[in-house]
Motif scaffolding. Structure first.
Motif, short mmCIF file in Angstrom:
data_model
loop_
_atom_site.label_atom_id
_atom_site.label_comp_id
_atom_site.label_asym_id
_atom_site.label_seq_id
_atom_site.Cartn_x
_atom_site.Cartn_y
_atom_site.Cartn_z
N SER A 59 0.80 -1.23 0.00
CA SER A 59 0.00 0.00 0.00
C SER A 59 0.83 1.28 0.00
O SER A 59 0.34 2.34 -0.36
N LYS A 60 2.09 1.18 0.43
CA LYS A 60 2.91 2.41 0.47
C LYS A 60 3.94 2.46 -0.67
O LYS A 60 4.74 3.39 -0.76
N VAL A 61 3.89 1.45 -1.52
CA VAL A 61 4.90 1.36 -2.60
C VAL A 61 4.54 2.30 -3.75
O VAL A 61 3.37 2.51 -4.07
N THR A 62 5.59 2.86 -4.36
CA THR A 62 5.43 3.60 -5.63
C THR A 62 6.16 2.78 -6.70
O THR A 62 7.20 2.18 -6.41
N SER A 63 5.62 2.75 -7.91
CA SER A 63 6.33 2.00 -8.96
C SER A 63 6.48 2.84 -10.22
O SER A 63 5.61 3.66 -10.55
N PHE A 64 7.59 2.60 -10.90
CA PHE A 64 7.85 3.22 -12.20
C PHE A 64 8.17 2.12 -13.19
O PHE A 64 9.12 1.35 -12.96
N ASN A 65 7.40 2.04 -14.25
CA ASN A 65 7.75 1.06 -15.28
C ASN A 65 8.81 1.60 -16.22
O ASN A 65 8.98 2.80 -16.37
N LEU A 66 9.49 0.65 -16.84
CA LEU A 66 10.60 1.04 -17.72
C LEU A 66 10.14 1.71 -19.00
O LEU A 66 10.79 2.61 -19.51
N ASP A 67 9.04 1.21 -19.56
CA ASP A 67 8.78 1.62 -20.94
C ASP A 67 7.33 1.43 -21.37
O ASP A 67 6.53 0.80 -20.65
N GLU A 68 7.02 1.99 -22.51
CA GLU A 68 5.68 1.86 -23.11
C GLU A 68 5.82 2.03 -24.62
O GLU A 68 6.68 2.79 -25.10
N TYR A 69 4.98 1.32 -25.36
CA TYR A 69 4.97 1.50 -26.81
C TYR A 69 4.38 2.86 -27.16
O TYR A 69 3.39 3.29 -26.54
N VAL A 70 4.97 3.51 -28.14
CA VAL A 70 4.40 4.77 -28.65
C VAL A 70 3.15 4.43 -29.46
O VAL A 70 3.18 3.54 -30.33
N GLY A 71 2.06 5.13 -29.15
CA GLY A 71 0.83 4.97 -29.93
C GLY A 71 -0.17 3.98 -29.35
O GLY A 71 -1.27 3.84 -29.88
N LEU A 72 0.19 3.28 -28.27
CA LEU A 72 -0.79 2.36 -27.65
C LEU A 72 -1.31 3.00 -26.36
O LEU A 72 -0.53 3.41 -25.51
N ASP A 73 -2.65 3.05 -26.25
CA ASP A 73 -3.18 3.65 -25.02
C ASP A 73 -3.36 2.58 -23.95
O ASP A 73 -3.16 1.38 -24.20
N SER A 74 -3.74 3.04 -22.76
CA SER A 74 -3.76 2.14 -21.60
C SER A 74 -4.78 1.00 -21.76
O SER A 74 -4.69 -0.01 -21.07
#
Ligand code: F6R
Length: 236
Positions: A59-74
């Motif tokens: 519950s107290k964790v923050t996360s950052f993902n490395l990457d995402e494809y350009v042009g794809l939405d969530s």
């Protein structure tokens, strides 16, 4: 570098999850750097199991993902935001607003990259960064190049990456050609790094990265300069 070799993917996944859960236990408000792809799937399901057993609180964790494809939405089922929601975030008690994935739909992707780096910085950097490795040696989508790129940036995906990732799409031509990826600075500033790789297809590139010269043509080789890296490789 701590290089652990195990026989099975199951063992790899358990060990990797144990390391991440220990990090969260030691520092409940830690910042996790997370990866997508097939390798961390077992790690994530083990983390979910531990959460369901009451062994860990995210519950107290923050996360950052490395990457995402350009042009794809969530909502696109191959976007990395979707992947993370499906395979981890919706199954544990991490707060959705504390999970960050670069926005591949941003109007100004360069600004998005700068903002992503500022955001990571504002949380004091990453405590533990989980990485996979591409068959071309990439980490995140830092593809082989003449130089290492420090900042979060737009990457042109290598043909080998597009081919490898086409297994998730209807056809190779559906794979986006660009991604927005965390650069080497945020990765290398993580206090600890955990890299997971499995199968014969990854062994050569992994060992080149660990034992060969530090060369931006093998992006993962930069990890040799990091003081706290654990690599877990499983033979199958
Ligand atoms: C994904 C990522 C990539 C993958 C790599 C290996 O967020 O950062 O570097 O880790 O492409 O992918 P798999 O695990 O599918 O072989």
């Amino acid at each position: 570098m701590n290089y652990i070799i195990v026989d099975t993917y199951k063992e790899l996944s358990k060990k990797a999850a144990n390391i991440i859960v220990s990090q969260v236990t030691l520092k409940p408000n830690c910042v996790l750097g997370l990866a997508t792809g097939s390798t961390p799937l077992g790690t994530y399901s083990n983390m979910v199991e531990k959460y369901n057993a009451g062994d860990v609180d995210f519950s107290k964790v923050t996360s950052f993902n490395l990457d995402e494809y350009v042009g794809l939405d969530s909502l696109h089922n191959q976007s990395y935001r979707y992947f993370m929601n499906e395979n981890l975030f919706s199954k544990i008690n991490i707060k959705k607003e504390k999970t960050f994935v670069p926005n591949g739909m941003a109007e100004n992707l360069i600004e998005e990259g700068k903002e992503y780096d500022r955001l990571i910085e504002s949380f004091g950097g990453i405590d533990l960064q989980l990485l996979g490795i591409g068959i071309d040696g990439h980490i995140g989508f830092n593809e082989p190049d003449k130089v290492f790129t420090a900042e979060t940036h737009i990457a042109e995906l290598d043909d080998s990456t597009i081919k490898a990732n086409s297994r998730f799409f209807n056809s190779e031509k559906d794979v986006p050609k660009q991604a927005i990826t965390m650069g080497m600075k945020s990765i290398m500033r993580a206090k600890k790094i955990l890299l997971v790789a499995n199968g014969k297809g990854k062994k050569d590139i992994l060992e080149k990265a660990i034992y060969g010269p530090i060369d931006p043509m093998i992006p993962a080789s930069i990890l040799q300069l990091h003081p706290d890296v654990t690599v877990i490789f499983s033979k199958e």
